[in-house]
Design a protein around this motif. Structure first.
Motif, PDB file in Angstrom:
ATOM      1  N   VAL A  56      -4.172  -8.008  -1.350  1.00 26.18           N
ATOM      2  CA  VAL A  56      -3.526  -6.701  -1.206  1.00 26.18           C
ATOM      3  C   VAL A  56      -2.020  -6.917  -1.060  1.00 26.18           C
ATOM      4  N   GLU A  57      -1.245  -6.166  -1.811  1.00 27.35           N
ATOM      5  CA  GLU A  57       0.205  -6.326  -1.749  1.00 27.35           C
ATOM      6  C   GLU A  57       0.887  -4.967  -1.685  1.00 27.35           C
ATOM      7  N   ILE A  58       2.024  -4.976  -1.027  1.00 26.65           N
ATOM      8  CA  ILE A  58       2.900  -3.794  -1.092  1.00 26.65           C
ATOM      9  C   ILE A  58       3.945  -4.126  -2.138  1.00 26.65           C
ATOM     10  N   CYS A  59       3.885  -3.428  -3.279  1.00 24.44           N
ATOM     11  CA  CYS A  59       4.753  -3.772  -4.399  1.00 24.44           C
ATOM     12  C   CYS A  59       5.997  -2.892  -4.376  1.00 24.44           C
ATOM     13  N   GLU A  60       7.154  -3.522  -4.314  1.00 25.50           N
ATOM     14  CA  GLU A  60       8.407  -2.767  -4.347  1.00 25.50           C
ATOM     15  C   GLU A  60       8.589  -2.141  -5.732  1.00 25.50           C
ATOM     16  N   THR A  61       9.199  -0.973  -5.749  1.00 28.65           N
ATOM     17  CA  THR A  61       9.522  -0.293  -7.007  1.00 28.65           C
ATOM     18  C   THR A  61      10.940   0.258  -6.824  1.00 28.65           C
ATOM     19  N   PRO A  62      11.514   0.879  -7.853  1.00 27.17           N
ATOM     20  CA  PRO A  62      12.820   1.509  -7.628  1.00 27.17           C
ATOM     21  C   PRO A  62      12.752   2.624  -6.572  1.00 27.17           C
ATOM     22  N   GLY A  63      11.557   3.138  -6.301  1.00 30.24           N
ATOM     23  CA  GLY A  63      11.390   4.204  -5.303  1.00 30.24           C
ATOM     24  C   GLY A  63      10.483   3.750  -4.177  1.00 30.24           C
ATOM     25  N   ASN A  64       9.474   4.561  -3.887  1.00 36.65           N
ATOM     26  CA  ASN A  64       8.532   4.197  -2.825  1.00 36.65           C
ATOM     27  C   ASN A  64       7.572   3.119  -3.319  1.00 36.65           C
ATOM     28  N   PRO A  65       7.117   2.232  -2.417  1.00 37.58           N
ATOM     29  CA  PRO A  65       6.248   1.135  -2.852  1.00 37.58           C
ATOM     30  C   PRO A  65       4.869   1.603  -3.305  1.00 37.58           C
ATOM     31  N   ILE A  66       4.258   0.791  -4.133  1.00 43.42           N
ATOM     32  CA  ILE A  66       2.883   1.016  -4.586  1.00 43.42           C
ATOM     33  C   ILE A  66       2.006  -0.022  -3.904  1.00 43.42           C
ATOM     34  N   VAL A  67       0.884   0.432  -3.344  1.00 40.19           N
ATOM     35  CA  VAL A  67      -0.032  -0.513  -2.704  1.00 40.19           C
ATOM     36  C   VAL A  67      -1.062  -0.953  -3.742  1.00 40.19           C
ATOM     37  N   TYR A  68      -1.131  -2.238  -3.964  1.00 40.82           N
ATOM     38  CA  TYR A  68      -2.077  -2.777  -4.934  1.00 40.82           C
ATOM     39  C   TYR A  68      -3.089  -3.656  -4.191  1.00 40.82           C
ATOM     40  N   GLY A  69      -4.382  -3.528  -4.588  1.00 43.28           N
ATOM     41  CA  GLY A  69      -5.417  -4.380  -3.996  1.00 43.28           C
ATOM     42  C   GLY A  69      -6.464  -4.673  -5.042  1.00 43.28           C
ATOM     43  N   GLU A  70      -7.192  -5.783  -4.900  1.00 42.78           N
ATOM     44  CA  GLU A  70      -8.242  -6.051  -5.889  1.00 42.78           C
ATOM     45  C   GLU A  70      -9.393  -6.827  -5.277  1.00 42.78           C
ATOM     46  N   LYS A  71     -10.528  -6.688  -5.924  1.00 41.15           N
ATOM     47  CA  LYS A  71     -11.723  -7.476  -5.573  1.00 41.15           C
ATOM     48  C   LYS A  71     -12.332  -7.877  -6.915  1.00 41.15           C
ATOM     49  N   MET A 152      -4.677   0.993  -7.022  1.00 40.18           N
ATOM     50  CA  MET A 152      -3.237   1.200  -7.200  1.00 40.18           C
ATOM     51  C   MET A 152      -2.929   2.555  -6.556  1.00 40.18           C
ATOM     52  N   ILE A 153      -2.360   2.482  -5.351  1.00 38.00           N
ATOM     53  CA  ILE A 153      -2.126   3.715  -4.569  1.00 38.00           C
ATOM     54  C   ILE A 153      -0.616   3.905  -4.450  1.00 38.00           C
ATOM     55  N   GLU A 154      -0.136   5.005  -5.041  1.00 35.62           N
ATOM     56  CA  GLU A 154       1.318   5.174  -5.094  1.00 35.62           C
ATOM     57  C   GLU A 154       1.832   6.183  -4.066  1.00 35.62           C
ATOM     58  N   GLY A 155       3.146   6.239  -3.941  1.00 31.84           N
ATOM     59  CA  GLY A 155       3.770   7.074  -2.916  1.00 31.84           C
ATOM     60  C   GLY A 155       4.776   8.088  -3.448  1.00 31.84           C
ATOM     61  N   GLU A 156       4.646   8.425  -4.727  1.00 33.73           N
ATOM     62  CA  GLU A 156       5.602   9.403  -5.301  1.00 33.73           C
ATOM     63  C   GLU A 156       4.914  10.439  -6.183  1.00 33.73           C
ATOM     64  N   GLU A 157       3.612  10.627  -5.986  1.00 33.81           N
ATOM     65  CA  GLU A 157       2.917  11.547  -6.884  1.00 33.81           C
ATOM     66  C   GLU A 157       3.456  12.976  -6.743  1.00 33.81           C
ATOM     67  N   GLU A 158       3.789  13.354  -5.519  1.00 32.66           N
ATOM     68  CA  GLU A 158       4.226  14.733  -5.282  1.00 32.66           C
ATOM     69  C   GLU A 158       5.667  14.963  -5.726  1.00 32.66           C
ATOM     70  N   VAL A 159       6.355  13.921  -6.132  1.00 32.46           N
ATOM     71  CA  VAL A 159       7.699  14.096  -6.680  1.00 32.46           C
ATOM     72  C   VAL A 159       7.771  13.574  -8.107  1.00 32.46           C
TER      73      VAL A 159
END
Lengths: 465, 465
Positions: A56-71, A152-159
């Motif tokens: 699981v990683e917190i991936c930096e982006t130009p805006g809010n980070p995206i949380v990525y995880g895998e199994k 892939m859980i993002e933090g800018e969907e509402e914008v």
């Protein structure tokens, strides 16, 4: 599968964990909540790890980070990419909430006799996103995960998911998948499961109309100079004709026109106009002539002012002609309308209709493409079978008026097809005060998702991928 | 008269005293400033006593108090009633002020090389009102007060003088006078003194358009339900036709139509359209077809939206269809239009044009009648002679677009004629950020007023009253 037993045993914890997540005000539209947005990404990471993701990683982006995880359990098995978002809409107007938006409470309602969690983001999308985290936990704990999974859980969907496109473009290998699974839509009712097969696109702009270089006294100047509020009102009014058609030249040129047969089929979906009106407390519906309510908010584009302001808005009276007036305007688009082209058409038209006495500025905010999914694909069939297993009946395909602009981005960058399994209800008041999510719906979602994995893996393998 | 010597000697104190008065934020439109409004009334009382009034009282009313003061020297002499107001407009938008609105500073400008006092109320009306207090001081100190004087300084002018009518009705004996003298208007320029002979009336209303019982998601509902902002815009837009005529049925029925001769005479007043446009930074003027700019803002009625709000107005984007949208709307009226009748016409029309899909509420705020004064009266002649004594030229009669609704109340309750001697300039930015009042204008006003008293008393006595 031993899903129900597991859910029954861990029911309270599943609710408590979601409640904790809902307490963090991850409002992406307001820079004052930047810290809380980052805290929420951290919380999502911890929850994905706890559910059993390997990496699981917190991936930096130009805006809010995206949380990525895998199994990843076996490279030869198919991969489901779960998309969701941890950011929420602003809670305004606060005074219309019956309990604070970030202090979740469980209350019973007529539709939710088992109780519903009231909080901003309860349904859109923290609650629906978290169903997938708990479904993964169940499959792993029961040793029944049939395929690989990526989150892939993002933090800018509402914008407008502004950084997601950048992220997809730069992580195409990492994100390879065989289907994208999203719960960010609704179902027709608790008795009628449905799969969203169409979404509207979006173009969101902000406009400014400026007249004088300062506020003016409306007595001394009234009648002799352009009032930017009056002018803005006139410009907005002119965007619809008497039939409520949008008047922007070229706006309808690429609109996907449905056949009579398709429209007849759509009209068969259960819909009670009186109930619809009563539910939201309106005297009458209002929209484009020649189309039904369900058509107006799904297969037809729309133009709405989402906010307007100018002049004196405090208590009492002030006799002012303001220097400027502003509005936020969004257009919901249908498949084949390109949001960037529509934004340009809007900008050109709005500038053209401004009288010489004012200056006009149009600032595009964000946008996204509309989308229609086929209903003969294996992902649609897998979702349909999953609903059948849990609800005992087939799902109804439905086109939604909302937008998840990223669906077409997945197609563009990952060549992925998306399946939209929503568990929210129209009455959940998403984007409104008193947003809530039924506990029944939350648990039903957790229960249904593992069946999707099972059927999808089976169909995928059978069709010799 | 030894006026100039006295002014030269006390110049700095005259400025300092006004600055102190300007520091108190007596915003009548905002109940949060109630305490400051009362403090300002106290300060006015103290200043009237210091200037030499014999009897000064703070008179309670249903709203803000009225400060009354008098100096009766001989019952057989005429009485001048000075009217002014100690309340001020709200200072919004605060960020456009170059210095805080209630922290007066003196700055030089192109028009005011001697400096101008920048503060809310500097011109409207604390500064102009205080000229009369200082003029009284000079006449008393020089033992040259030629007649009786009464002061009536109210605290609700900026919110429609709601309590003044009550006060006039209940104090008709106490307020008997032979002329009402007001400085709450402007002069054409520092070189062109003018007397205001006409004022517009006012009807100020607030409107609310309601659609659904809660905010809705613009994706799920957009196109199918009435958006109250779109509807309000359309309703506002429809209030003017393509010629910028107001469309409310009956609105123009009683409008006083000027003869071609009168209009030709008006057109002779000095006016430079390019200068007018440059001064307020507009590309072009905008108004009723068939009328000049000076006619549009004086002899013709106007309808302006003074404030509008609804939906999401914060940073970023929110995809909402709000439940309600609001506007504050005022109409400037001309002589013979009755403001109560116009308010009723507006209300009926606005309710009639609402589509069935929304609920509309119209709340009248306040209003007042328009007014035209004769120019062959002794009060007009006295003012004209006073300007001549100080400026060396006759005053230009001018009709103003602003409203002092109380002028017609004085006629109704006190059978008084009013004379409007204004010393403000159009560039003073009253009701706007950076309101200011030239020190030259302030002192010139103080200098001119005693000459009015002299000429008025003389003309009054000569005409055998």
């Amino acid at each position: 599968m031993n899903i129900n037993t597991y859910i029954d045993k861990h029911r309270q914890r599943f609710i408590d964990e979601l409640v904790e997540l809902l307490k963090i005000p991850s409002v992406s539209a307001d820079p004052n909540f930047k810290k809380e947005v980052l805290l929420t990404a951290d919380a999502v990471k911890i929850n994905l790890e706890a559910a059993g993701c390997d990496k699981v990683e917190i991936c930096e982006t130009p805006g809010n980070p995206i949380v990525y995880g895998e199994k990843i359990i076996d490279e030869s098995l198919p991969t489901v990419l779960v998309y969701g978002h941890y950011d929420v809409q602003p809670p305004d107007p606060l005074d219309l909430w019956s309990s604070p938006p970030f202090d979740p409470v469980i209350k019973k309602t007529e539709i939710h006799p088992e109780g519903a969690i009231f909080a901003r983001g309860a349904c859109d999308d923290k609650g629906q996103m978290y169903m997938h985290v708990k479904a993964l936990e169940i499959m792993i704990q029961n040793d029944e995960l049939p395929c690989n999974v990526k989150f892939m859980i993002e933090g800018e969907e509402e914008v407008g998911s502004v950084s997601l496109e950048w992220y997809l473009e730069h992580n195409q290998d990492k994100l390879t998948n065989d289907v994208v699974l999203i719960s960010d839509t609704g179902m027709i009712s608790k008795e009628v499961p449905s799969i969203t097969t169409g979404l509207r696109g979006l173009s969101y702009v902000e406009v400014e109309v400026e007249s004088s270089n300062r506020d003016l006294h409306s007595g001394l100047y009234g009648g002799a100079v352009a009032n930017p509020i009056n002018i803005l009102s006139k410009m907005i009014a002119s965007l619809h004709d008497d039939d409520n058609h949008i008047t922007i030249p070229g706006f309808y040129d690429k609109v996907d026109v449905l056949s009579e047969l398709e429209r007849e089929k759509m009209a068969e979906a259960p819909f009670d106009l009186e109930e619809y009106k009563n539910h939201i407390g309106i005297n009458d519906v209002h929209g484009e002539n020649g189309y039904s309510t369900n058509e107006r908010n799904s297969i037809r584009p729309a133009l709405d002012v989402n906010g307007i302001w100018g002049g004196y808005t405090g208590e009492g009276a002030k006799t002012v002609i303001p220097s400027k007036a502003f509005a936020k305007i969004s257009m919901r688009l249908v498949p084949n309308q390109d949001w960037r082209e529509i934004t340009d058409l809007f900008k050109t038209h709005f500038e053209n209709i401004a009288p010489k006495s004012v200056k006009v500025k149009v600032t595009p905010h964000h946008g996204g493409q509309g989308y229609v999914t086929p209903i003969d694909s294996i992902e649609y069939k897998a979702a349909d079978l999953a609903f059948h297993d849990v609800f005992g009946k087939a799902a109804v395909p439905q086109r939604s008026g909302g937008s998840i602009p990223i669906v077409s981005l997945f197609e563009k960058y990952l060549q992925s097809k998306t399946v939209l399994m929503g568990f929210g209800l129209n009455s959940d008041a998403i984007h409104s005060p008193n947003e809530h999510f039924g506990i029944w719906n939350y648990l039903k979602g957790i229960e249904t998702i593992p069946y999707f994995y099972k059927h999808f893996t089976k169909l995928y393998t059978e069709t010799n991928h």
